[in-house]
Design a protein around this motif. Structure first.
Motif, PDB file in Angstrom:
ATOM      1  N   SER A 159     -19.718  13.701   9.028  1.00  0.00           N
ATOM      2  CA  SER A 159     -19.912  12.737   7.950  1.00  0.00           C
ATOM      3  C   SER A 159     -19.251  11.418   8.340  1.00  0.00           C
ATOM      4  CB  SER A 159     -19.287  13.254   6.660  1.00  0.00           C
ATOM      5  OG  SER A 159     -17.882  13.217   6.757  1.00  0.00           O
ATOM      6  N   ARG A 160     -19.655  10.356   7.644  1.00  0.00           N
ATOM      7  CA  ARG A 160     -19.108   9.048   7.943  1.00  0.00           C
ATOM      8  C   ARG A 160     -17.611   9.015   7.657  1.00  0.00           C
ATOM      9  NH1 ARG A 160     -20.586   3.757   4.916  1.00  0.00           N
ATOM     10  NH2 ARG A 160     -19.292   2.379   6.160  1.00  0.00           N
ATOM     11  N   PHE A 161     -17.251   9.713   6.565  1.00  0.00           N
ATOM     12  CA  PHE A 161     -15.860   9.844   6.169  1.00  0.00           C
ATOM     13  C   PHE A 161     -15.028  10.394   7.331  1.00  0.00           C
ATOM     14  CE2 PHE A 161     -12.512  12.013   3.643  1.00  0.00           C
ATOM     15  CZ  PHE A 161     -12.144  10.971   2.829  1.00  0.00           C
ATOM     16  N   GLN A 162     -15.593  11.458   7.936  1.00  0.00           N
ATOM     17  CA  GLN A 162     -14.852  12.094   9.012  1.00  0.00           C
ATOM     18  C   GLN A 162     -14.762  11.201  10.234  1.00  0.00           C
ATOM     19  OE1 GLN A 162     -16.476  15.776  10.319  1.00  0.00           O
ATOM     20  NE2 GLN A 162     -14.844  16.154  11.780  1.00  0.00           N
ATOM     21  N   TRP A 198     -14.751   8.038  10.438  1.00  0.00           N
ATOM     22  CA  TRP A 198     -13.781   6.991  10.156  1.00  0.00           C
ATOM     23  C   TRP A 198     -12.357   7.519  10.373  1.00  0.00           C
ATOM     24  CZ3 TRP A 198     -13.660   1.960   9.575  1.00  0.00           C
ATOM     25  CH2 TRP A 198     -12.575   1.379   8.935  1.00  0.00           C
ATOM     26  N   PHE A 199     -12.121   8.742   9.859  1.00  0.00           N
ATOM     27  CA  PHE A 199     -10.785   9.316   9.987  1.00  0.00           C
ATOM     28  C   PHE A 199     -10.484   9.690  11.437  1.00  0.00           C
ATOM     29  CE2 PHE A 199     -10.458   9.252   5.568  1.00  0.00           C
ATOM     30  CZ  PHE A 199      -9.149   9.500   5.237  1.00  0.00           C
ATOM     31  N   LYS A 206      -9.233   6.803  13.584  1.00  0.00           N
ATOM     32  CA  LYS A 206      -7.845   6.403  13.420  1.00  0.00           C
ATOM     33  C   LYS A 206      -6.878   7.561  13.660  1.00  0.00           C
ATOM     34  CE  LYS A 206      -9.316   2.422  11.890  1.00  0.00           C
ATOM     35  NZ  LYS A 206      -9.064   1.133  12.508  1.00  0.00           N
ATOM     36  N   TRP A 260      -6.441  10.233  11.974  1.00  0.00           N
ATOM     37  CA  TRP A 260      -5.847  10.851  10.797  1.00  0.00           C
ATOM     38  C   TRP A 260      -6.356  12.262  10.547  1.00  0.00           C
ATOM     39  CZ3 TRP A 260      -2.411   9.261   6.913  1.00  0.00           C
ATOM     40  CH2 TRP A 260      -1.827   8.011   7.142  1.00  0.00           C
ATOM     41  N   SER A 261      -7.566  12.516  11.038  1.00  0.00           N
ATOM     42  CA  SER A 261      -8.164  13.810  10.704  1.00  0.00           C
ATOM     43  C   SER A 261      -7.390  14.960  11.327  1.00  0.00           C
ATOM     44  CB  SER A 261      -9.617  13.847  11.151  1.00  0.00           C
ATOM     45  OG  SER A 261      -9.691  13.559  12.522  1.00  0.00           O
ATOM     46  N   LEU A 288      -4.214  15.343  11.563  1.00  0.00           N
ATOM     47  CA  LEU A 288      -3.145  15.720  10.635  1.00  0.00           C
ATOM     48  C   LEU A 288      -3.713  16.450   9.428  1.00  0.00           C
ATOM     49  CD1 LEU A 288      -0.116  15.374   9.706  1.00  0.00           C
ATOM     50  CD2 LEU A 288      -0.976  13.445   8.389  1.00  0.00           C
ATOM     51  N   LEU A 289      -4.805  15.878   8.889  1.00  0.00           N
ATOM     52  CA  LEU A 289      -5.389  16.416   7.663  1.00  0.00           C
ATOM     53  C   LEU A 289      -5.917  17.837   7.871  1.00  0.00           C
ATOM     54  CD1 LEU A 289      -5.525  14.984   4.997  1.00  0.00           C
ATOM     55  CD2 LEU A 289      -7.849  14.300   5.499  1.00  0.00           C
ATOM     56  N   ILE A 290      -6.544  18.060   9.019  1.00  0.00           N
ATOM     57  CA  ILE A 290      -7.047  19.405   9.298  1.00  0.00           C
ATOM     58  C   ILE A 290      -5.904  20.285   9.779  1.00  0.00           C
ATOM     59  CG2 ILE A 290      -8.660  20.769  10.675  1.00  0.00           C
ATOM     60  CD1 ILE A 290     -10.327  18.259  11.042  1.00  0.00           C
ATOM     61  N   MET A 347      -5.125  19.126   1.142  1.00  0.00           N
ATOM     62  CA  MET A 347      -5.583  18.709   2.470  1.00  0.00           C
ATOM     63  C   MET A 347      -6.743  19.594   2.934  1.00  0.00           C
ATOM     64  SD  MET A 347      -1.876  18.262   4.225  1.00  0.00           S
ATOM     65  CE  MET A 347      -2.013  17.143   5.587  1.00  0.00           C
ATOM     66  N   THR A 368     -10.637  18.384   3.576  1.00  0.00           N
ATOM     67  CA  THR A 368     -11.243  18.576   4.895  1.00  0.00           C
ATOM     68  C   THR A 368     -12.532  19.367   4.801  1.00  0.00           C
ATOM     69  OG1 THR A 368      -9.027  19.436   5.238  1.00  0.00           O
ATOM     70  CG2 THR A 368     -10.203  18.800   7.153  1.00  0.00           C
ATOM     71  N   ARG A 407     -15.307  17.251   3.095  1.00  0.00           N
ATOM     72  CA  ARG A 407     -15.764  15.998   3.676  1.00  0.00           C
ATOM     73  C   ARG A 407     -16.003  16.057   5.184  1.00  0.00           C
ATOM     74  NH1 ARG A 407     -16.977  14.699  -0.626  1.00  0.00           N
ATOM     75  NH2 ARG A 407     -16.289  12.938  -1.891  1.00  0.00           N
ATOM     76  N   PHE A 408     -15.250  16.897   5.879  1.00  0.00           N
ATOM     77  CA  PHE A 408     -15.401  16.952   7.337  1.00  0.00           C
ATOM     78  C   PHE A 408     -16.397  18.043   7.667  1.00  0.00           C
ATOM     79  CE2 PHE A 408     -10.870  15.224   8.313  1.00  0.00           C
ATOM     80  CZ  PHE A 408     -11.186  14.092   7.585  1.00  0.00           C
ATOM     81  N   THR A 409     -17.606  17.609   7.959  1.00  0.00           N
ATOM     82  CA  THR A 409     -18.684  18.584   8.115  1.00  0.00           C
ATOM     83  C   THR A 409     -18.599  19.339   9.433  1.00  0.00           C
ATOM     84  OG1 THR A 409     -19.948  16.665   8.746  1.00  0.00           O
ATOM     85  CG2 THR A 409     -20.380  17.604   6.574  1.00  0.00           C
ATOM     86  N   ARG A 421     -19.401  10.221  -2.965  1.00  0.00           N
ATOM     87  CA  ARG A 421     -18.880   9.663  -1.718  1.00  0.00           C
ATOM     88  C   ARG A 421     -19.117   8.170  -1.607  1.00  0.00           C
ATOM     89  NH1 ARG A 421     -20.422  13.558   3.083  1.00  0.00           N
ATOM     90  NH2 ARG A 421     -20.008  15.417   1.936  1.00  0.00           N
ATOM     91  N   GLU A 481     -17.271   5.293   0.695  1.00  0.00           N
ATOM     92  CA  GLU A 481     -17.981   4.538   1.732  1.00  0.00           C
ATOM     93  C   GLU A 481     -17.904   3.042   1.465  1.00  0.00           C
ATOM     94  OE1 GLU A 481     -21.800   6.380   2.156  1.00  0.00           O
ATOM     95  OE2 GLU A 481     -20.901   8.154   3.077  1.00  0.00           O
ATOM     96  N   MET A 529     -14.675   1.832   2.649  1.00  0.00           N
ATOM     97  CA  MET A 529     -14.651   1.722   4.106  1.00  0.00           C
ATOM     98  C   MET A 529     -15.385   0.469   4.559  1.00  0.00           C
ATOM     99  SD  MET A 529     -15.054   5.600   5.476  1.00  0.00           S
ATOM    100  CE  MET A 529     -15.714   6.534   4.154  1.00  0.00           C
ATOM    101  N   PRO A 565      -8.073   4.241   6.634  1.00  0.00           N
ATOM    102  CA  PRO A 565      -8.223   5.618   6.140  1.00  0.00           C
ATOM    103  C   PRO A 565      -7.190   5.982   5.078  1.00  0.00           C
ATOM    104  CG  PRO A 565      -8.450   5.595   8.508  1.00  0.00           C
ATOM    105  CD  PRO A 565      -8.138   4.191   8.102  1.00  0.00           C
TER     106      PRO A 565
END
Lengths: 304, 279
Positions: free
Chosen positions: A4-7, A9-10, A13, A15-16, A18-20, B81, B85, B88-90, B164, B168, B171, B177
């Motif tokens: 995803s775009r969200f991911q 982006w993270f 930088k 950040w992902s 840490l988050l994961i 967290m 994840t 949002r993190f596919t 979302r 977006e 962003m 972030p």
């Protein structure tokens, strides 16, 4: 699936990670690793050392004896049978009582519905232990509830069958009763969620076409609520089968359930491999209904 | 409704009586003067007095509250967290394992979770010399682990519903972030975070089985104390304790319900105002 775009982006930088990473590592260390140790221990050999198990010995590395005992020793088989039967009967009674309650909740006015839903959830927020304890008070020999049941029994049956009190405590009946009591909200809530979504015009269409109320229920409402029934059934059956507190407080000590066996093998008998093997067997037993459930879920998803 | 739901109403009356008669009976008998917990011997509040003057009960209550506060807070952070994840993190390495790991503790029988954590603590003490003694720390670690997945479930469900587009947009407008996270994502899901924390708190406060495995000498939580007393039979001071707990929870849930319906009403009002000013 793409990211995803969200991911992205993270990721950019950093950040992902840490988050994961934080919750992932936490679960790996404190959940998966301890669990894998138990699985490994189920094929270890019991030794009089501390900790009381070792690998190797006469059977090099793997010792299948604990598992063969689970499958052949009557003690374990009876405990599994008691657990499954108690949990299954509790699930059926939860369904028989919970279904009409959930259906009733969809039929009352919105104000009443909110109040009644809160009343369904409220016992869930109070202590589980104290809800079991409340029934110990009711089922005991000298309680008003037992007295009431005894009087009505003595009133209904011939004199020769009369009882001083109804023997409820320390029976499988008591276990099932308290299980139904403590797990009923788990049945009502998913049933309510699936019944609430149903389209009332389908009921009306069936009635317009001449169905009687019970036919509408049987042909229209019930088939559509099967996902709710399966979800509620799982939420009752799985914790009930592994239950430790309820049988130890109100159950029959001569007919232990599987949770008690695991606890005793681990604590009193200090046979960790045996306790682990029984635990793994219990998990396998629970994986079967879980797979049935996910099969249903996948099917429902595909239908959507 | 055209159909008369007499049957449904009967069953509902029976069901709610079934839910509440045991609790009401417990409350009534907490005011029983008789030592025999099941025989009525007149009205008395002496069990409440003996309860609050019982040091063991008070200490157990404070230990339980301390564990619940710490574990619910950590569980909420980790669970949030994980929820964000997963929603949002596919795609990331090990996602399948991760999504399995957040479900497994939900269906794992408590006995097995308890034993596996105890074995782990014992082996760790053997290998690395920590934890030297089981108690507050080990119970808290266990509670964080099995309550964080409940928080994850709540957060994940909320995240999937939330829009979302707002994230977006932020962003696109050049937010970093952590700005997106703290200015958009977290405020949007804050009610879910609060209910996750409350759930984790209750789960920790209520846990008997896992605590009974990972506790050590001198660390008796309130449920463990109740369990050891209740095993010996029905006692009037537990009735009093139960009454206090039911009343606390009842008032808490009622107040939370009131606050939530009020904020909901205010939000609807605000939305109406906003639409009106658009015209």
């Amino acid at each position: 699936m793409s990211q995803s775009r969200f991911q992205r982006w993270f990721d950019l930088k950093g950040w992902s990670a840490l988050l994961i990473g934080a919750p992932y590592i936490w679960l790996l260390v404190w959940f998966l690793l301890p669990f894998l140790i138990v699985v490994a221990m189920s094929v270890a050999t019991n030794t009089p050392t501390a900790p009381p198990f070792s690998f190797g010995g006469e059977h090099p590395w793997v010792n299948w004896e604990p598992f063969s005992r689970v499958l052949t020793d009557g003690l374990y088989l009876r405990a599994f049978l008691t657990s499954v039967v108690n949990a299954f009967v509790a699930m059926i009674f939860c369904l028989l009582l919970g279904y009409p309650m959930a259906l009733g909740l969809t039929r009352v006015s919105t104000n009443w519905r909110n109040i009644l839903l809160m009343l369904v959830i409220l016992p869930f927020w109070t202590s589980f232990l104290l809800r079991v304890y409340a029934w110990m008070g009711l089922m005991g020999k000298n309680s008003w509830f037992n007295g009431l049941l005894t009087d009505s029994w003595n009133f209904l049956v011939p004199m020769s069958w009369a009882m001083k009190s109804v023997p409820m405590m320390h029976t499988n009946f008591a276990v099932v009763l308290v299980m139904v009591y403590t797990y009923l909200p788990f049945m009502i809530l998913p049933l309510y969620a699936s019944l609430e979504r149903l389209d009332p015009t389908l009921d009306e269409a069936a009635m317009d076409l001449g169905s009687r109320p019970y036919q509408v229920f049987w042909d229209v409402t019930l088939p559509q609520s099967i996902p709710g029934i399966v979800a509620g059934g799982m939420l009752v059956f799985i914790p009930a089968a592994g239950e430790l507190v309820i049988p130890s407080l109100v159950g029959n000590a001569a007919q232990p359930m599987i949770g008690k066996i695991i606890q005793d093998e681990f604590g009193q008998a200090r046979d960790w491999p045996m306790a682990s093997a029984v635990a793994v067997a219990l998990l396998i037993l629970m994986v079967i209904p879980t797979m049935i459930y996910s099969h249903y879920q996948a099917k429902a998803e595909r239908l959507k | 409704m055209k159909r008369s739901p007499t049957f449904l109403i009967t069953v509902m009356c029976f069901g709610f009586a079934f839910f509440y008669i045991p609790i009401l009976s417990m409350i009534v008998y907490s005011f029983n003067a008789s030592r025999l917990a099941t025989v009525w011997g007149g009205f008395s509040t002496k069990w409440y007095v003996s309860l609050v003057s019982n040091d063991a009960v008070v200490n157990a209550l404070f230990l339980s509250l301390k564990i619940a506060l710490v574990s619910a807070t950590f569980a909420t952070i980790l669970g949030t967290m994980a929820g964000i994840t997963l929603a949002r993190f596919t795609k990331f390495r090990g996602r399948t394992l991760f999504s399995g790991l957040v479900v497994a503790p939900l269906i794992m029988p408590e006995v097995i979770t308890g034993i596996s954590m105890l074995v782990f603590f014992i082996l760790m003490a053997d290998w690395v010399g920590w934890p030297g003694q089981r108690g507050f720390t080990t119970i808290t670690l266990a509670h964080i682990t099995f309550s964080m997945v409940f928080v994850t479930t709540i957060i994940q469900a909320r995240m999937i519903q939330s829009d979302r587009a707002i994230e977006e947009a932020a962003m696109d407008l050049g937010s970093r972030p952590w700005q997106v996270m703290f200015d958009i994502t977290l405020p949007v899901i804050s009610p879910a975070i609060l209910s996750g924390w409350l759930l984790a708190f209750t789960i920790s406060l209520d846990d008997v089985v896992i605590s009974s495995f990972v506790t050590g000498p001198g660390s008796t939580t309130l449920p463990l104390l109740i369990w050891s007393k209740v095993k010996l039979g029905v006692t009037p001071d537990i009735n009093a304790l139960a009454t206090l707990m039911v009343l606390t929870v009842g008032i808490g849930v009622f107040a939370a319900g009131m606050i939530m319906s009020r904020t909901e009403r205010r939000r609807q009002l605000d939305a109406q105002m906003a639409f009106r000013s658009d015209d």
